[in-house]
Design a protein around this motif. Structure first.
Motif, PDB file in Angstrom:
ATOM      1  N   LEU A  44       0.823  -1.202   0.000  1.00  9.53           N
ATOM      2  CA  LEU A  44       0.000   0.000   0.000  1.00  9.53           C
ATOM      3  C   LEU A  44       0.864   1.261   0.000  1.00  9.53           C
ATOM      4  CD1 LEU A  44      -3.008   0.695   0.012  1.00  9.53           C
ATOM      5  CD2 LEU A  44      -2.908   0.829   2.509  1.00  9.53           C
ATOM      6  N   TYR A  47       2.415   1.622  -3.450  1.00  6.46           N
ATOM      7  CA  TYR A  47       1.426   2.121  -4.419  1.00  6.46           C
ATOM      8  C   TYR A  47       1.185   3.612  -4.226  1.00  6.46           C
ATOM      9  CZ  TYR A  47      -3.039   3.331  -6.429  1.00  6.46           C
ATOM     10  OH  TYR A  47      -4.029   3.969  -7.123  1.00  6.46           O
ATOM     11  N   GLN A  48       1.002   4.042  -2.970  1.00  2.00           N
ATOM     12  CA  GLN A  48       0.721   5.456  -2.713  1.00  2.00           C
ATOM     13  C   GLN A  48       1.889   6.326  -3.155  1.00  2.00           C
ATOM     14  OE1 GLN A  48      -2.340   6.616  -1.464  1.00  2.00           O
ATOM     15  NE2 GLN A  48      -1.469   8.536  -2.184  1.00  2.00           N
ATOM     16  N   GLY A  69      -3.949   0.724 -10.252  1.00  2.87           N
ATOM     17  CA  GLY A  69      -4.776   0.733  -9.047  1.00  2.87           C
ATOM     18  C   GLY A  69      -5.021  -0.649  -8.485  1.00  2.87           C
ATOM     19  N   SER A  72      -3.170  -1.588  -5.383  1.00  3.02           N
ATOM     20  CA  SER A  72      -3.743  -1.155  -4.109  1.00  3.02           C
ATOM     21  C   SER A  72      -4.869  -2.083  -3.671  1.00  3.02           C
ATOM     22  CB  SER A  72      -4.268   0.280  -4.236  1.00  3.02           C
ATOM     23  OG  SER A  72      -4.687   0.784  -2.977  1.00  3.02           O
ATOM     24  N   TRP A  73      -5.717  -2.502  -4.639  1.00  3.60           N
ATOM     25  CA  TRP A  73      -6.751  -3.483  -4.297  1.00  3.60           C
ATOM     26  C   TRP A  73      -6.108  -4.779  -3.818  1.00  3.60           C
ATOM     27  CZ3 TRP A  73     -10.908  -1.038  -3.557  1.00  3.60           C
ATOM     28  CH2 TRP A  73     -11.418  -0.091  -4.441  1.00  3.60           C
ATOM     29  N   ALA A  75      -3.222  -5.044  -2.227  1.00  2.00           N
ATOM     30  CA  ALA A  75      -2.782  -4.796  -0.858  1.00  2.00           C
ATOM     31  C   ALA A  75      -3.942  -4.910   0.115  1.00  2.00           C
ATOM     32  CB  ALA A  75      -2.145  -3.409  -0.772  1.00  2.00           C
ATOM     33  N   MET A  76      -5.092  -4.391  -0.290  1.00  3.40           N
ATOM     34  CA  MET A  76      -6.293  -4.465   0.544  1.00  3.40           C
ATOM     35  C   MET A  76      -6.676  -5.918   0.806  1.00  3.40           C
ATOM     36  SD  MET A  76     -10.050  -2.916  -0.346  1.00  3.40           S
ATOM     37  CE  MET A  76     -11.191  -2.418   0.925  1.00  3.40           C
ATOM     38  N   VAL A 122      -8.001   4.924  -5.558  1.00  2.00           N
ATOM     39  CA  VAL A 122      -7.708   3.741  -4.734  1.00  2.00           C
ATOM     40  C   VAL A 122      -6.625   4.110  -3.726  1.00  2.00           C
ATOM     41  CG1 VAL A 122      -7.573   1.239  -4.817  1.00  2.00           C
ATOM     42  CG2 VAL A 122      -7.955   2.481  -6.923  1.00  2.00           C
ATOM     43  N   SER A 123      -6.792   5.266  -3.099  1.00  2.00           N
ATOM     44  CA  SER A 123      -5.773   5.813  -2.201  1.00  2.00           C
ATOM     45  C   SER A 123      -5.634   4.973  -0.940  1.00  2.00           C
ATOM     46  CB  SER A 123      -6.125   7.251  -1.817  1.00  2.00           C
ATOM     47  OG  SER A 123      -7.352   7.295  -1.108  1.00  2.00           O
ATOM     48  N   ALA A 124      -4.476   5.099  -0.293  1.00  2.00           N
ATOM     49  CA  ALA A 124      -4.197   4.318   0.911  1.00  2.00           C
ATOM     50  C   ALA A 124      -5.203   4.615   2.008  1.00  2.00           C
ATOM     51  CB  ALA A 124      -2.772   4.611   1.402  1.00  2.00           C
ATOM     52  N   VAL A 127      -8.482   2.788   1.164  1.00  2.00           N
ATOM     53  CA  VAL A 127      -8.352   1.337   1.365  1.00  2.00           C
ATOM     54  C   VAL A 127      -8.457   0.987   2.838  1.00  2.00           C
ATOM     55  CG1 VAL A 127      -6.702  -0.577   1.264  1.00  2.00           C
ATOM     56  CG2 VAL A 127      -7.079   0.840  -0.746  1.00  2.00           C
TER      57      VAL A 127
END
Length: 220
Positions: A44, A47-48, A69, A72-73, A75-76, A122-124, A127
């Motif tokens: 995350l 990605y950010q 993006g 990030s998904w 990482a979630m 899809v920001s940290a 998420v």
């Protein structure tokens, strides 16, 4: 197509984002939950950093963040599997599940002062807030089931065939989108929108009920 630019504006949708996130999670699914949680946070952060430095334009021009993006998904989902393991550890972990979920939510809210809360990016912060809040909502339904000894039928039936019902939803939506009549979809009055929504939700609920009664489930 995204990497090599074979097409202009390729159609990256929610199923592609879920699929990519699943591939990311599979890379780490066998490692211990604590390490998985750390991996998710590092992904995350990475990605950010990339979003702030060079990916923002590409992410905002794509649905669900596009290929970038999807990291990030992913990482979630990695962090979600770690929280899932905590919940399923009935002897030690489950009592920590709501507090940990609340901690994730608070971390996301604090990060929101620095990083915009944006699903499109899809920001940290988005998420973490979405992950913590959804886990707490899940916990509330779990406690309802524990206390009263029963689940909410419509949620159970939708949940058991969620992917199939999602696909059917697209077909039902096409009834209102495909004709291309503005007053039927884009410029529909409020009462018509309410009727169309009732039709879609009612039809999906009926299909879910029928499939559940027949023990027919589509899973991956």
């Amino acid at each position: 197509e995204n990497v090599w630019g074979l097409t202009a504006g390729s159609d990256w949708g929610v199923l592609q984002a879920i699929g990519f996130a699943g591939l990311v999670a599979l890379l780490f699914i066998a490692v211990p939950a604590r390490l998985r949680w750390l991996v998710g946070l590092l992904l995350l952060v990475a990605y950010q950093f990339q979003l702030n430095s060079s990916w923002l334009t590409s992410v905002l021009s794509s649905t669900h963040g596009g290929l970038e993006g999807a990291l990030s998904w992913g990482a979630m989902l990695v962090m979600a599997t770690a929280l899932g393991d905590l919940f399923h550890d009935a002897t030690k972990g489950r009592r920590w599940f709501p507090a940990t979920s609340a901690g994730v939510l608070v971390l996301g809210l604090l990060l929101a002062f620095v990083v915009p809360v944006s699903k499109n990016r899809v920001s940290a912060s988005y998420v973490l807030i979405a992950l913590g809040a959804s886990d707490l909502i899940f916990w509330c339904f779990h406690m309802f089931d524990e206390r009263f000894g029963r689940s909410i039928p419509i949620l159970r039936e939708w949940g058991r065939n969620s992917l199939l019902l999602y696909v059917i939803y697209g077909v039902l939506l096409g009834i209102f989108v495909a004709p291309g009549i503005p007053g039927w979809y884009e410029l529909a009055p409020v009462w018509l929108v309410a009727l169309e929504a009732l039709f879609i939700v009612g039809t999906l609920s009926w299909i879910g009920w029928v499939l559940d009664r027949r023990h027919f489930y589509v899973t991956l």
